[in-house]
Motif scaffolding. Sequence first.
Motif, PDB file in Angstrom:
ATOM      1  N   THR A  64      10.440  -6.922 -16.538  1.00  0.00           N
ATOM      2  CA  THR A  64      11.794  -7.070 -17.044  1.00  0.00           C
ATOM      3  C   THR A  64      11.697  -7.353 -18.535  1.00  0.00           C
ATOM      4  N   THR A  65      12.815  -7.313 -19.220  1.00  0.00           N
ATOM      5  CA  THR A  65      12.852  -7.644 -20.640  1.00  0.00           C
ATOM      6  C   THR A  65      14.002  -8.607 -20.898  1.00  0.00           C
ATOM      7  N   VAL A  66      13.817  -9.455 -21.902  1.00  0.00           N
ATOM      8  CA  VAL A  66      14.886 -10.341 -22.377  1.00  0.00           C
ATOM      9  C   VAL A  66      14.844 -10.338 -23.899  1.00  0.00           C
ATOM     10  N   ASN A  67      15.947 -10.685 -24.513  1.00  0.00           N
ATOM     11  CA  ASN A  67      16.039 -10.649 -25.977  1.00  0.00           C
ATOM     12  C   ASN A  67      15.631 -11.948 -26.647  1.00  0.00           C
ATOM     13  N   ASP A  68      15.497 -13.013 -25.896  1.00  0.00           N
ATOM     14  CA  ASP A  68      15.235 -14.334 -26.450  1.00  0.00           C
ATOM     15  C   ASP A  68      13.840 -14.815 -26.052  1.00  0.00           C
ATOM     16  N   GLU A  69      13.024 -15.179 -27.041  1.00  0.00           N
ATOM     17  CA  GLU A  69      11.649 -15.614 -26.778  1.00  0.00           C
ATOM     18  C   GLU A  69      11.601 -16.843 -25.881  1.00  0.00           C
ATOM     19  N   GLY A  70      12.445 -17.819 -26.158  1.00  0.00           N
ATOM     20  CA  GLY A  70      12.469 -19.031 -25.343  1.00  0.00           C
ATOM     21  C   GLY A  70      12.825 -18.737 -23.895  1.00  0.00           C
ATOM     22  N   PRO A  90      19.594 -13.306 -18.318  1.00  0.00           N
ATOM     23  CA  PRO A  90      20.841 -13.376 -19.084  1.00  0.00           C
ATOM     24  C   PRO A  90      21.660 -12.077 -19.082  1.00  0.00           C
ATOM     25  N   HIS A  91      21.080 -10.941 -18.692  1.00  0.00           N
ATOM     26  CA  HIS A  91      21.808  -9.667 -18.702  1.00  0.00           C
ATOM     27  C   HIS A  91      22.502  -9.426 -17.366  1.00  0.00           C
ATOM     28  N   ASP A  92      23.646  -8.756 -17.415  1.00  0.00           N
ATOM     29  CA  ASP A  92      24.353  -8.391 -16.183  1.00  0.00           C
ATOM     30  C   ASP A  92      23.544  -7.403 -15.351  1.00  0.00           C
ATOM     31  N   VAL A  93      22.875  -6.472 -16.031  1.00  0.00           N
ATOM     32  CA  VAL A  93      22.032  -5.480 -15.361  1.00  0.00           C
ATOM     33  C   VAL A  93      20.641  -5.556 -15.983  1.00  0.00           C
ATOM     34  N   PRO A  94      19.808  -6.464 -15.476  1.00  0.00           N
ATOM     35  CA  PRO A  94      18.472  -6.594 -16.063  1.00  0.00           C
ATOM     36  C   PRO A  94      17.592  -5.392 -15.744  1.00  0.00           C
ATOM     37  N   GLN A  95      16.693  -5.108 -16.677  1.00  0.00           N
ATOM     38  CA  GLN A  95      15.677  -4.104 -16.381  1.00  0.00           C
ATOM     39  C   GLN A  95      14.818  -4.661 -15.254  1.00  0.00           C
ATOM     40  N   TRP A  96      14.513  -3.843 -14.272  1.00  0.00           N
ATOM     41  CA  TRP A  96      13.599  -4.240 -13.192  1.00  0.00           C
ATOM     42  C   TRP A  96      12.819  -3.013 -12.771  1.00  0.00           C
ATOM     43  N   ILE A  97      11.538  -3.010 -13.081  1.00  0.00           N
ATOM     44  CA  ILE A  97      10.657  -1.894 -12.759  1.00  0.00           C
ATOM     45  C   ILE A  97       9.424  -2.467 -12.067  1.00  0.00           C
ATOM     46  N   VAL A  98       9.040  -1.864 -10.955  1.00  0.00           N
ATOM     47  CA  VAL A  98       7.850  -2.293 -10.227  1.00  0.00           C
ATOM     48  C   VAL A  98       6.835  -1.159 -10.274  1.00  0.00           C
ATOM     49  N   LEU A  99       5.659  -1.478 -10.818  1.00  0.00           N
ATOM     50  CA  LEU A  99       4.581  -0.504 -10.962  1.00  0.00           C
ATOM     51  C   LEU A  99       3.501  -0.794  -9.923  1.00  0.00           C
ATOM     52  N   PRO A 100       3.226   0.162  -9.043  1.00  0.00           N
ATOM     53  CA  PRO A 100       2.170  -0.061  -8.054  1.00  0.00           C
ATOM     54  C   PRO A 100       0.795  -0.002  -8.704  1.00  0.00           C
ATOM     55  N   SER A 101      -0.150  -0.655  -8.104  1.00  0.00           N
ATOM     56  CA  SER A 101      -1.520  -0.565  -8.615  1.00  0.00           C
ATOM     57  C   SER A 101      -2.259   0.526  -7.848  1.00  0.00           C
ATOM     58  N   VAL A 102      -3.077   1.240  -8.560  1.00  0.00           N
ATOM     59  CA  VAL A 102      -3.923   2.252  -7.937  1.00  0.00           C
ATOM     60  C   VAL A 102      -5.156   1.576  -7.363  1.00  0.00           C
ATOM     61  N   GLU A 103      -5.620   0.560  -8.081  1.00  0.00           N
ATOM     62  CA  GLU A 103      -6.812  -0.152  -7.646  1.00  0.00           C
ATOM     63  C   GLU A 103      -6.787  -1.558  -8.222  1.00  0.00           C
ATOM     64  N   ALA A 104      -7.244  -2.499  -7.445  1.00  0.00           N
ATOM     65  CA  ALA A 104      -7.417  -3.881  -7.902  1.00  0.00           C
ATOM     66  C   ALA A 104      -8.660  -4.426  -7.213  1.00  0.00           C
ATOM     67  N   SER A 105      -9.400  -5.255  -7.916  1.00  0.00           N
ATOM     68  CA  SER A 105     -10.602  -5.818  -7.301  1.00  0.00           C
ATOM     69  C   SER A 105     -10.213  -6.752  -6.156  1.00  0.00           C
ATOM     70  N   GLU A 106     -11.097  -6.850  -5.191  1.00  0.00           N
ATOM     71  CA  GLU A 106     -10.876  -7.748  -4.043  1.00  0.00           C
ATOM     72  C   GLU A 106     -10.664  -9.182  -4.518  1.00  0.00           C
ATOM     73  N   GLU A 107     -11.430  -9.574  -5.541  1.00  0.00           N
ATOM     74  CA  GLU A 107     -11.337 -10.943  -6.061  1.00  0.00           C
ATOM     75  C   GLU A 107      -9.983 -11.205  -6.719  1.00  0.00           C
ATOM     76  N   TYR A 108      -9.488 -10.235  -7.485  1.00  0.00           N
ATOM     77  CA  TYR A 108      -8.198 -10.395  -8.154  1.00  0.00           C
ATOM     78  C   TYR A 108      -7.071 -10.427  -7.129  1.00  0.00           C
ATOM     79  N   LEU A 109      -7.140  -9.555  -6.134  1.00  0.00           N
ATOM     80  CA  LEU A 109      -6.148  -9.560  -5.069  1.00  0.00           C
ATOM     81  C   LEU A 109      -6.156 -10.892  -4.333  1.00  0.00           C
TER      82      LEU A 109
END
Length: 107
Positions: free
Chosen positions: A9-15, A78-97
């Motif tokens: 997602t994205t927001v306009n305010d750093e805090g 804070p947005h009425d329609v926030p950006q929401w994108i889900v990216l699947p992973s092609v591969e992840a290590s067993e340890e990271y998972l």
Amino acid sequence: MANIVIAQTTVNDEGKAYDIGRAAVEARLTAGVHIDARMTTFSWEKGAVQHERGYRLSFQTTTGKVAALKAWVHEQHPHDVPQWIVLPSVEASEEYLAWAVKETTAG
């Protein structure tokens, strides 16, 4: 079996970006979150090209947590329609998972 995804997602305010990122980790909805340095975005809104500065939040979470994370982010956002994108992973290590599953399990 769970898998890793990156939800963004994205927001306009750093805090606000920091608040959302930290609280999502504390709520165990994501194992971690990257907040990218300020970026410039252009988009169509209100019939014209708009220019904004913003921060991208990339949540490292599991497929089992995506729906709850989405609902939570939309409540905090804070947005009425926030950006929401889900990216699947092609591969992840067993340890990271294993780490992501552990860190997104209430404990």
